[in-house]
Enzyme design. Structure first.
Site, short mmCIF file in Angstrom:
data_model
loop_
_atom_site.label_atom_id
_atom_site.label_comp_id
_atom_site.label_asym_id
_atom_site.label_seq_id
_atom_site.Cartn_x
_atom_site.Cartn_y
_atom_site.Cartn_z
N LYS A 1 -13.00 1.38 -14.00
CA LYS A 1 -13.35 0.01 -13.27
C LYS A 1 -13.67 -1.07 -14.63
CE LYS A 1 -12.23 0.13 -8.96
NZ LYS A 1 -11.10 -0.61 -8.42
N ASP B 1 0.83 -1.26 -0.04
CA ASP B 1 -0.07 0.12 -0.09
C ASP B 1 1.01 1.22 0.03
OD1 ASP B 1 -2.16 2.06 0.86
OD2 ASP B 1 -3.14 0.45 1.29
N ARG C 1 -30.24 1.99 -2.84
CA ARG C 1 -29.12 1.19 -3.26
C ARG C 1 -29.29 -0.19 -2.28
NH1 ARG C 1 -29.13 4.72 -6.15
NH2 ARG C 1 -27.41 6.26 -6.90
N SER D 1 -17.02 -2.76 -9.19
CA SER D 1 -17.96 -2.07 -8.65
C SER D 1 -19.47 -2.12 -9.36
CB SER D 1 -17.68 -0.62 -8.86
OG SER D 1 -18.97 0.16 -8.24
N TYR E 1 -13.90 7.38 -12.90
CA TYR E 1 -13.87 6.36 -11.84
C TYR E 1 -14.70 5.01 -12.47
CZ TYR E 1 -14.81 3.23 -8.04
OH TYR E 1 -14.88 2.03 -7.27
P1 NAD Z 1 -9.67 2.81 0.15
O1 NAD Z 1 -9.50 4.07 -0.63
O2 NAD Z 1 -10.13 2.96 1.68
O3 NAD Z 1 -8.66 1.75 -0.18
C1 NAD Z 1 -7.61 1.87 -1.35
C2 NAD Z 1 -6.23 1.46 -0.98
O4 NAD Z 1 -5.28 1.55 -1.89
C3 NAD Z 1 -5.63 2.65 0.11
O5 NAD Z 1 -5.10 2.15 1.27
C4 NAD Z 1 -4.76 3.58 -0.68
O6 NAD Z 1 -3.93 3.93 0.16
C5 NAD Z 1 -4.29 2.25 -1.67
N1 NAD Z 1 -3.91 2.82 -2.82
C6 NAD Z 1 -4.43 3.49 -3.88
N2 NAD Z 1 -3.36 3.79 -4.85
C7 NAD Z 1 -2.44 3.00 -4.75
C8 NAD Z 1 -1.17 2.51 -5.42
N3 NAD Z 1 -0.85 3.10 -6.82
N4 NAD Z 1 -0.39 1.68 -4.86
C9 NAD Z 1 -0.60 1.12 -3.85
N5 NAD Z 1 -1.77 1.26 -3.15
C10 NAD Z 1 -2.48 2.23 -3.39
O7 NAD Z 1 -10.80 2.17 -0.58
P2 NAD Z 1 -11.80 0.82 -0.34
O8 NAD Z 1 -12.97 1.65 0.02
O9 NAD Z 1 -11.14 0.15 0.91
O10 NAD Z 1 -11.98 0.16 -1.98
C11 NAD Z 1 -11.25 -0.83 -2.08
C12 NAD Z 1 -11.39 -1.31 -3.54
O11 NAD Z 1 -12.71 -1.40 -3.81
C13 NAD Z 1 -10.95 0.13 -4.75
O12 NAD Z 1 -10.41 -0.65 -5.71
C14 NAD Z 1 -12.22 0.64 -4.81
O13 NAD Z 1 -12.54 1.29 -6.11
C15 NAD Z 1 -13.15 -0.55 -4.73
N6 NAD Z 1 -14.47 -0.45 -4.62
C16 NAD Z 1 -14.97 0.07 -3.45
C17 NAD Z 1 -16.19 0.60 -3.19
C18 NAD Z 1 -16.67 1.42 -1.79
O14 NAD Z 1 -17.84 1.76 -1.84
N7 NAD Z 1 -15.69 1.41 -0.89
C19 NAD Z 1 -17.28 -0.09 -4.00
C20 NAD Z 1 -16.83 -0.52 -5.24
C21 NAD Z 1 -15.63 -0.73 -5.40
C1 UD1 Z 2 -21.16 6.20 -5.39
C2 UD1 Z 2 -20.61 6.71 -6.69
C3 UD1 Z 2 -20.02 5.17 -7.38
C4 UD1 Z 2 -19.03 4.48 -6.51
C5 UD1 Z 2 -19.74 4.14 -5.21
C6 UD1 Z 2 -19.06 3.60 -4.22
C7 UD1 Z 2 -21.57 8.45 -7.56
C8 UD1 Z 2 -22.38 9.25 -8.73
N1 UD1 Z 2 -21.55 7.30 -7.74
O1 UD1 Z 2 -22.16 5.41 -5.74
O2 UD1 Z 2 -19.61 5.39 -8.73
O3 UD1 Z 2 -18.86 3.22 -7.09
O4 UD1 Z 2 -20.49 5.32 -4.61
O5 UD1 Z 2 -18.03 4.50 -3.66
O6 UD1 Z 2 -20.75 9.38 -6.63
N2 UD1 Z 2 -26.63 10.61 -1.14
C9 UD1 Z 2 -27.40 11.41 -0.47
N3 UD1 Z 2 -26.65 12.48 0.19
C10 UD1 Z 2 -25.43 12.43 0.49
C11 UD1 Z 2 -24.68 11.18 -0.20
C12 UD1 Z 2 -25.50 10.32 -0.79
O7 UD1 Z 2 -28.61 11.66 -0.45
O8 UD1 Z 2 -24.51 12.99 1.03
C13 UD1 Z 2 -27.46 9.50 -2.00
C14 UD1 Z 2 -27.33 9.28 -3.05
O9 UD1 Z 2 -27.92 10.29 -4.05
C15 UD1 Z 2 -27.79 7.90 -3.71
C16 UD1 Z 2 -27.57 7.18 -2.31
O10 UD1 Z 2 -27.46 8.26 -1.02
O11 UD1 Z 2 -29.12 7.65 -3.70
C17 UD1 Z 2 -25.91 6.32 -2.07
O12 UD1 Z 2 -25.10 7.38 -2.57
P1 UD1 Z 2 -23.59 6.95 -2.30
O13 UD1 Z 2 -23.22 6.29 -0.84
O14 UD1 Z 2 -22.61 8.12 -2.72
O15 UD1 Z 2 -23.33 5.75 -3.34
P2 UD1 Z 2 -23.79 5.50 -4.86
O16 UD1 Z 2 -24.43 6.89 -5.36
O17 UD1 Z 2 -24.33 4.44 -5.01
#
Ligand code: NAD
Ligand code: UD1
Length: 348
Positions: free
Chosen positions: A152, A30, A230, A123, A148
């Site tokens: 993906k 990381d 969601r 995602s 973003y």
């Molecule tokens: P996060 O930001 O908490 O964790 C990602 C980690 O990757 C961090 O610790 C960051 O320091 C590290 N990182 C970033 N760029 C790097 C690089 N170039 N080299 C080495 N380390 C690096 O995010 P998360 O929520 O734990 O998400 C993990 C994965 O899941 C991500 O790929 C994210 O896109 C995917 N994802 C997350 C969500 C969500 O809602 N959290 C939803 C769908 C997909």
């Molecule tokens: C968002 C991202 C998506 C990403 C996902 C996980 C956008 C447009 N989409 O999805 O690409 O994969 O997060 O990281 O940003 N909401 C409110 N008030 C807030 C925040 C959110 O009303 O302050 C609502 C949103 O309109 C939505 C729901 O809550 O209806 C969930 O939002 P969020 O948690 O941001 O997730 P996604 O929109 O599903």
């Protein structure tokens, strides 16, 4: 031994705990650009032993080669990436560079080291605006509304063609719905930088008094109460899905896509009421305009993962919110605060 890229982050740190508890040896790579070393100290506290840690970047090919030479790694869980949607619109190249090019560099180094098992964090955003619910893996991918999401989808396509080109590869594309919650110890959880983009971290900061109210982005969607729907999934259920996918990869078999969701949709207003029930506090909110790029609703058909991985999300919304609330109260300032002081204050 399993390499966990991004293992200091939100989902990765929970996965490292689960892997250690399952008896695996773990090395974390990381660059800490969105996390802190403290999360891994807490991981060690929970699991009773620490993962190895390498501070570095997935784009650093020399480092990857050294790492694969040094440790007997058999599979990679690849969480490292950038995930802030707004930032990706402002700086798309950085997102493609990390999420797409970084994944390519990782796969090149893996192939040269003879490692062909990969679990990739994708995602539900790759489905774009689906017309019918629930969403199953056969549903076509759409056009993600931001770089973003595009990154993906691009990375998925790279990994699919890679698996087609060489049958030694065994790759799981896990499409997460909306991960929330925290480890039940309250020691690790989501620690967003700056103003949270996602719903639950924002609501939690309102609940602890760091922000005055929640903006509800639109109440005129074609959903039962007009707010966005969601599929929220507990992060512990999510990482359990990763462990099942890892077991499955060991059997070989090209590339497979699995949705990781609960199959149940929940609206923003339902989330507000549910969190109020858990905290015992009113959660002030204001309805504002829709957020650009948002879709009305999105929930998973998780039956493919149930059938093929024998995995199912078991924790309900209350458990997700209770665990998230415990993490938030113990760590009102995330990993920068002092958890022991917070725990003592809570107990008194
Ligand atoms: P996060 O930001 O908490 O964790 C990602 C980690 O990757 C961090 O610790 C960051 O320091 C590290 N990182 C970033 N760029 C790097 C690089 N170039 N080299 C080495 N380390 C690096 O995010 P998360 O929520 O734990 O998400 C993990 C994965 O899941 C991500 O790929 C994210 O896109 C995917 N994802 C997350 C969500 C969500 O809602 N959290 C939803 C769908 C997909
Ligand atoms: C968002 C991202 C998506 C990403 C996902 C996980 C956008 C447009 N989409 O999805 O690409 O994969 O997060 O990281 O940003 N909401 C409110 N008030 C807030 C925040 C959110 O009303 O302050 C609502 C949103 O309109 C939505 C729901 O809550 O209806 C969930 O939002 P969020 O948690 O941001 O997730 P996604 O929109 O599903």
């Amino acid at each position: 031994m399993i390499l966990v890229t991004g293992g200091a982050g939100y989902i990765g740190s929970h996965a490292v705990v689960a892997l250690l508890q399952a008896g695996q040896e773990v090395v974390v790579l990381d660059n800490l650009c969105n996390s802190s070393r403290e999360s891994l100290t807490r991981v060690a506290q929970i699991a009773g032993r620490a993962p190895r840690f390498v501070h570095g970047d997935i784009r650093d090919r020399v480092l990857l080669d050294e790492l694969f030479q040094q440790w007997p790694i058999t599979a990679v869980m690849h969480f490292a990436g950038l995930k802030a949607v707004g930032e990706s619109v402002r700086d798309p190249l950085r997102y493609y560079q990390t999420n797409v090019a970084g994944s390519i560099t990782l796969c090149q180094a893996m192939a040269d080291a003879g490692i062909f098992q990969l679990v990739f964090s994708s995602s539900a955003t790759v489905y774009g605006e689906s017309v019918s619910m629930p969403i199953c893996e056969r549903c076509p991918t759409g056009i993600p509304t931001n770089p973003y999401g595009q990154s993906k989808l691009m990375a998925e396509n790279v990994l699919k063609t890679l698996a087609d080109s060489d049958h030694r590869w065994s790759i799981a594309l896990l499409r997460y719905f909306n991960p929330v919650g925290a480890h039940e110890s309250g020691l690790i959880g989501e620690d967003p930088n700056g103003i949270p983009n996602n719903l639950l971290p924002y609501m939690l900061q309102v609940a602890v008094g760091r922000r005055p109210y929640l903006n509800v982005y639109g109440d005129d969607y074609p959903t039962p109460d007009g707010t966005g729907v969601r599929d929220y999934i507990h992060v512990l259920d999510l990482v359990d899905g990763h462990l099942r996918a890892l077991e499955r990869l060991a059997l070989g078999g090209g590339v497979a896509v699995w949705n990781l969701g609960t199959g149940r949709g929940c609206s923003v207003l339902e989330m507000v009421r549910a969190l109020e029930g858990v905290t015992g506090r009113a959660l002030p909110f204001r309805v504002v305009a829709r957020r650009s790029g948002d879709i009305a609703q999105c929930w998973a058909d998780p039956t493919k993962a149930e059938r093929e991985l024998r995995w199912r999300a078991t924790r309900d919304l209350r458990a997700m919110l209770e665990d998230a609330w415990r993490w938030q109260r113990l760590n009102p300032h995330g990993y920068q605060g002092d958890v022991e002081k917070a725990a003592a204050a809570l107990a008194s």
